[in-house]
Design an enzyme around this catalytic site. Structure first.
Site: not given
Length: 283
Positions: A155, A256
């Site tokens: 990420e 998210e």
């Protein structure tokens, strides 16, 4: 908004946090979702008691929710740590101790995507030393993930909010994933494309989608500015998700985002109820 081609999941580490951890899967299910993801829930330990792991697994099962993404231990999230695997000393050791625990939990819940946050730069430590340590730990994590048929996700974050985190562009994340695959001889290290973080970095999101969808194992979204629900900012998320579909992405899209000053259950008005079931046939 129809969103007929996406499979959405809810990140239970940023949504439904007004509830105890074990109540969140049922809350997500009550809101219509069948898939969820989590940051490592035990921020103080990489190796929680087996009873706590079993309790979370039962909560997921009882709610009828499938875990589709799980972070390895990454220190205090939300918070300043932003990862452990490249941090020399105790944090790196804690990451290694977590690899088997997280992988076994993922296997027990059917989760096949494990996310590894790279870790902040540390004052007084040569970045090359941190990168070497990171590669060693990511190789271990990739092999563990492969043992259960899972992907290892790399990420990128964003520089304004995580100024000491070195992976703040799509090319940087993909480069690390490629380096891990080269070291392991596997192909399961993939990019986690978080459209919010990329937008905060000023990247051309359409170009990133064109360039890196084939190397992407998971997508996460939030609007910008504010990291709120789609429609609270200015990102053209519906168009961008259509571009992802056109580029061949068929995986989950993780929600998210922050719910704002309302209960999490009220933060999904932008998404039709019939689009929340990740098990439904794609259009």
């Amino acid at each position: 908004m129809g969103y007929p081609d996406q499979r959405f999941d809810v990140n239970l580490s940023i949504l439904f946090t007004e509830l105890p951890l074990l109540e969140r899967p049922a809350a997500a299910a009550a809101a219509g979702f069948t898939a969820v993801e989590l940051w490592w829930p035990w921020i103080s330990t990489p190796t929680p008691p087996a009873a706590e792991l079993d309790a979370l697994r039962r909560a997921l099962d009882d709610a009828g929710t499938r875990l589709v993404g799980l972070n390895f231990y990454a220190g205090e999230l939300p918070g300043p740590d932003r990862g452990a695997l490249s941090v020399p000393g105790d944090e790196s050791k804690r990451f290694r101790a977590n690899i088997d625990v997280a992988t076994e939990f993922a296997d027990a819940t059917g989760c096949r995507a494990l996310n590894a946050l790279y870790g902040n730069r540390v004052a007084g430590v040569d970045p090359a030393v941190q990168d070497e340590l990171a590669l060693e730990n990511l190789v271990l994590a990739a092999r563990a993930a492969a043992s259960i048929g899972a992907d290892l996700l790399i990420e990128t974050l964003n520089a304004p909010e995580s100024p000491r985190y070195p992976l703040v562009s799509a090319p940087a994340g993909v480069e690390v994933a490629d380096r891990v695959n080269e070291a392991t001889g596997l192909t399961n290290a993939l990019f986690l494309m978080d459209l919010y973080h990329l937008s905060m970095n000023g990247e051309d999101l359409s170009q990133a989608i064109k360039s890196y969808t084939a190397r992407t194992g998971h997508v996460q979204i939030a609007d910008n500015p504010g990291r709120g629900a789609p429609g609270t900012g200015s990102l053209p998320l519906e168009r961008l998700l259509d571009e992802l579909t056109a580029a061949g992405y068929t995986g989950h899209v993780g929600l998210e985002y922050k719910p704002g000053d309302r209960p999490s259950a009220e933060a999904f008005g932008w998404l039709p109820a019939d689009a929340r079931d990740a098990s439904r046939p794609r259009a």
